[in-house]
Design a protein around this motif. Structure first.
Motif, short mmCIF file in Angstrom:
data_model
loop_
_atom_site.label_atom_id
_atom_site.label_comp_id
_atom_site.label_asym_id
_atom_site.label_seq_id
_atom_site.Cartn_x
_atom_site.Cartn_y
_atom_site.Cartn_z
N ASP A 207 16.72 -17.34 -29.49
CA ASP A 207 17.90 -18.12 -28.47
C ASP A 207 17.07 -18.08 -27.61
O ASP A 207 17.14 -19.57 -26.37
CB ASP A 207 18.49 -17.12 -28.40
CG ASP A 207 19.72 -16.98 -29.72
OD1 ASP A 207 20.02 -18.05 -29.93
OD2 ASP A 207 20.83 -16.65 -29.21
N ASP B 175 10.61 -22.93 -38.68
CA ASP B 175 12.07 -22.41 -39.22
C ASP B 175 11.92 -20.28 -38.96
O ASP B 175 11.56 -20.43 -38.28
CB ASP B 175 10.82 -21.86 -40.52
CG ASP B 175 11.30 -20.90 -41.46
OD1 ASP B 175 12.08 -20.16 -41.51
OD2 ASP B 175 10.75 -21.11 -42.59
N ASP C 159 14.54 -18.74 -39.20
CA ASP C 159 14.63 -17.06 -39.47
C ASP C 159 13.41 -16.70 -39.28
O ASP C 159 12.67 -15.28 -38.82
CB ASP C 159 15.10 -17.12 -40.96
CG ASP C 159 16.59 -16.92 -41.21
OD1 ASP C 159 17.28 -17.31 -40.17
OD2 ASP C 159 17.30 -17.81 -42.23
N VAL C 160 12.16 -17.30 -40.03
CA VAL C 160 10.97 -16.89 -40.26
C VAL C 160 10.70 -16.60 -38.97
O VAL C 160 9.71 -15.77 -38.42
CB VAL C 160 9.21 -17.62 -41.03
CG1 VAL C 160 8.30 -17.16 -40.91
CG2 VAL C 160 10.08 -17.45 -42.04
N ALA C 161 10.27 -17.58 -37.70
CA ALA C 161 10.22 -16.91 -36.49
C ALA C 161 10.32 -15.51 -36.13
O ALA C 161 9.44 -15.18 -35.52
CB ALA C 161 10.62 -18.13 -35.88
N ALA C 162 11.79 -15.75 -35.99
CA ALA C 162 12.51 -14.51 -35.85
C ALA C 162 11.87 -12.95 -36.30
O ALA C 162 11.96 -12.16 -35.81
CB ALA C 162 13.76 -14.33 -36.21
N LEU C 163 11.44 -13.44 -37.84
CA LEU C 163 11.10 -12.00 -38.61
C LEU C 163 9.46 -11.89 -38.18
O LEU C 163 8.60 -11.01 -38.51
CB LEU C 163 10.30 -12.56 -39.87
CG LEU C 163 11.84 -12.82 -40.12
CD1 LEU C 163 10.86 -13.32 -41.97
CD2 LEU C 163 12.54 -11.78 -40.81
N MET C 164 8.44 -13.13 -36.79
CA MET C 164 7.71 -13.17 -36.12
C MET C 164 7.78 -11.80 -35.22
O MET C 164 6.93 -11.69 -34.17
CB MET C 164 7.17 -14.47 -36.10
CG MET C 164 6.67 -14.87 -37.22
SD MET C 164 5.28 -14.10 -38.69
CE MET C 164 6.42 -13.74 -39.42
N GLY C 165 8.73 -11.67 -34.70
CA GLY C 165 9.03 -11.24 -33.33
C GLY C 165 9.46 -12.27 -32.49
O GLY C 165 9.32 -11.63 -31.22
N ILE C 166 9.85 -13.37 -32.47
CA ILE C 166 10.17 -14.43 -31.29
C ILE C 166 11.33 -14.45 -31.33
O ILE C 166 12.44 -14.32 -32.10
CB ILE C 166 9.40 -16.15 -32.00
CG1 ILE C 166 8.15 -15.83 -32.40
CG2 ILE C 166 9.98 -17.28 -31.01
CD1 ILE C 166 7.12 -16.85 -32.66
N ASN C 167 11.25 -14.52 -30.16
CA ASN C 167 13.32 -14.49 -29.88
C ASN C 167 14.25 -15.86 -29.82
O ASN C 167 13.68 -16.33 -28.85
CB ASN C 167 13.67 -14.25 -28.21
CG ASN C 167 14.70 -13.87 -27.59
OD1 ASN C 167 16.60 -14.24 -28.40
ND2 ASN C 167 15.16 -12.99 -26.96
N ALA D 59 7.09 -23.35 -34.19
CA ALA D 59 6.61 -21.99 -35.16
C ALA D 59 8.20 -21.79 -35.07
O ALA D 59 8.80 -22.54 -36.61
CB ALA D 59 6.35 -20.78 -34.67
N ALA E 154 4.96 -20.66 -29.76
CA ALA E 154 6.50 -19.93 -30.33
C ALA E 154 7.11 -21.60 -30.58
O ALA E 154 7.94 -21.09 -32.01
CB ALA E 154 6.71 -18.85 -29.70
#
Ligand SMILES: Nc1ncnc2c1ncn2[C@@H]1O[C@H](COP(=O)(O)OP(=O)(O)O)[C@@H](O)[C@H]1O
Ligand SMILES: [Mg+2]
Lengths: 237, 353
Positions: free
Chosen positions: B238, B226, B228-236, B222, B219
């Protein structure tokens, strides 16, 4: 039953008013397409639904629940999953690692393994290249990976942002066939496309977006017959 | 032919002359030093081992710069102070344990306690730094967090000076770490150097495994590619950023104790030079690149330890070792000019905001 409801959504980039009161619904099991020219606001809408952008006004609901309080990474856990425009796979991660990242919200190890197998049956090319870093894949393979990665989260609603962009016609055909297959298997899809001809052929219903506003909405069949759509989006005289 | 020549500017020619003369001096100096026969193999192996130990510490600190850069494309110039805060705070624990005799009787537990306090302090400082000084500025222009980092660096130095005083404090001796091993009269290695090299090696191995193999490590990679895309994978995102600061700070805290055990003193300003050196090492290896930071640290440590005598002694320079910092920074400048990507990494200037 409506699973995704967008109600009067306004989104801004600073002073730029990009979405001017968008409303749309996607019902359970439906394949809905959103078509519109470049710059109409399609990606902005998907980013707003995914929580990457926050609407200044309006509401987005998933199965009746308001999503306003959730951050982007939490919305994925709720089941709204996006394959973003331009694929944006993690180029330095392997194919398998990309798929694992897609399953980041899941903790069921055996379910994840099954998910990977499922993606590999859907896209055998990815299986052959599972240890290869994604940056070295071809454009078509990257698109398969982007879709596969999104599927790994077991979406209740799958958002696809221009999956056919920049692909050779034969690959466009195969990506659309995959979408039909996913839909037939029961996946709920909101498909954003500039390729209106293909999108309207496979969708149940469609919305037409122009400069931040929905100007038309109807069944895909009726939209295909619509004179304005034919002129502006299907390239007919 | 003519056009190819026209493309070479005067500055290029000048830089090649500078680079060429430096390489010339280094070669002539090295040959002269070796032919003078003043230094035996034993000397060189001492320099080399000292360099590896010093370089291991640089590498640990360099990883903190490179990890944060990899995630935020930002140089955390207060990282040297994160290193200092741990080592300095742990001094009081080490001192108390030494005076009570615990460190002598039970060195393993005692040292573990010292490491734990140092790492915990560094982590706390880094987490506060991220939350208070960097997070609010994440979307600001690149120069702003840089200035903040320099400000935070001074703030931390003077805060610790205020708390702990401005004098040097001497780290206690650990009896089991005294003395050295000698092989065949040629290679001699101090026990403390063994501890430094082994501990640093294990920490780096652990980090590498974590980043390559675990879900959280993937993670992290990842997010570094990127957000934004990491967030789109559900990765927090912050949480991953905080975690990155924590890992970098824990390594710096461990490096702080190793450094203090080697050089036996701490001071509120002790983070400055190792910090800058480690930053140099990170750039040398390719900023943002984890193996690069490890390699860069080792390389710089060895270069600094072997280089001054090897390059300059034969030229009759009276106190070459005093020039080690000058040599290190000359190398940094040369690398930035001739290979801006470092040994393994991406281009510093190309990085996005
Ligand atoms: N990051 C941004 N900052 C400012 N304006 C943007 C940004 N992204 C998109 N826009 C503007 O918002 C409008 C909608 O863009 P977008 O949603 O990307 O359109 P589409 O996906 O339909 O091509 C365009 O006018 C575009 O210029
Ligand atoms: Mg778009």
């Amino acid at each position: 039953m409506a699973i995704l409801e967008v109600e009067n959504v306004h989104t801004y980039y600073g002073n730029i008013h990009a979405l001017k009161g968008i409303s749309l619904t996607v019902n359970e099991g439906e394949n809905v397409t959103l078509i519109g020219a470049n710059g109409a606001g399609k990606s902005t809408l998907l980013k707003t639904i995914s929580g990457l952008l926050h609407p200044k006004q309006g509401m987005i609901r998933l199965a009746g629940e308001d999503l306003a309080a959730y951050q982007a990474h939490e919305i994925v856990g709720k089941g709204v999953v996006q394959a973003p425009e331009g694929r944006r796979v993690f180029g330095r991660l392997t194919v398998s690692e990309n798929l694992e990242m897609g399953a980041y919200t899941r903790v069921d190890r055996s379910g994840i393994a099954d998910g990977i197998e499922h993606v590999f049956t859907l896209f055998p090319r990815l299986k052959e290249r599972h240890n290869q870093v994604a940056g070295t894949l071809s454009g078509g393979e990257q698109q398969m990976l982007a879709i596969g990665r999104a599927l790994m989260a077991r979406p209740r609603v799958l958002l696809l942002d221009e999956p056919s962009m920049g692909l050779a016609p034969i690959l466009v055909q195969s990506i659309f066939e995959t979408i039909v297959q996913l839909h037939a298997a029961g996946t709920t899809i909101l498909l954003v496309e500039q390729n209106a001809r293909m999108a309207l052929q496979i969708a149940d219903r469609g919305y037409v977006l122009q400069t931040g506003q929905i100007i038309l909405s109807d069944t895909a069949g009726n939209l295909r017959q619509n004179e304005m759509v034919q002129k502006a989006y299907l390239g007919m005289a | 032919m003519r056009r190819a020549l026209e493309r070479i500017s005067l500055i290029d020619v000048f830089m090649w002359i500078v680079g060429g003369s430096i390489i010339g001096i280094v070669l002539v100096g090295s040959v002269a030093t070796i032919r003078s026969g003043q230094y035996s193999i034993r000397h060189w192996s001492d320099f080399l081992i000292f360099g590896v130990a010093q370089g291991s510490v640089y590498a640990l600190i360099a990883l903190g710069y490179t990890l944060v850069y990899g995630i935020l494309r930002m140089i955390n110039f207060a990282h040297g102070e994160v290193f200092m805060s741990g080592a300095y705070t742990a001094f009081f624990v080490a001192d108390a344990l030494s005076k009570s005799g615990f460190l002598g009787q039970n060195p393993l537990l005692g040292l573990l306690a010292v490491f734990a306090v140092s790492m915990a302090t560094s982590v706390t400082v880094a987490v506060i730094l991220e939350r208070v000084a960097y997070r609010p500025l994440r979307r600001a222009p690149r120069l702003v967090p840089l200035i903040t980092a320099i400000g935070a660096s001074f703030f931390l130095q003077y805060t610790f000076r205020g708390f702990y005083g401005s004098g040097f404090k001497s780290y206690p001796e650990v009896p089991v770490l005294q003395g050295s091993w000698v092989w065949g009269g040629i290679v001699s290695i101090q026990r403390i150097q063994v501890l430094v090299i082994v501990a640093a090696g294990l920490l780096m191995l652990a980090l590498y495994t974590y980043v390559q193999r675990t879900r959280a490590g993937k993670a992290m990679r990842a997010v570094s590619e990127d957000k934004d895309v990491a967030a789109l994978m559900g990765i927090n995102v912050d949480a991953v950023i905080v975690q990155t600061f924590i890992i970098g700070a824990a390594l710096a805290g461990a490096a702080g104790v190793l450094y203090a055990l080697m050089f036996r003193q701490v001071h509120f300003f002790m983070g400055f030079f190792p910090g800058i050196k480690a930053f140099t090492a990170a750039v040398l290896g390719g900023i943002g690149n984890i193996p690069g930071a490890m390699l860069g640290g080792l390389f710089l440590g060895i270069f600094e330890s072997v280089g001054p005598i090897l390059f300059l002694d034969g030229l009759g320079v009276p106190a070459p070792y005093q020039l080690k910092d000058a040599i290190a920074f000359t190398m940094l400048v040369l690398i930035l000019i001739f290979r801006p990507t470092g040994i393994l990494g991406e281009r510093l200037a190309r990085a996005k905001a």
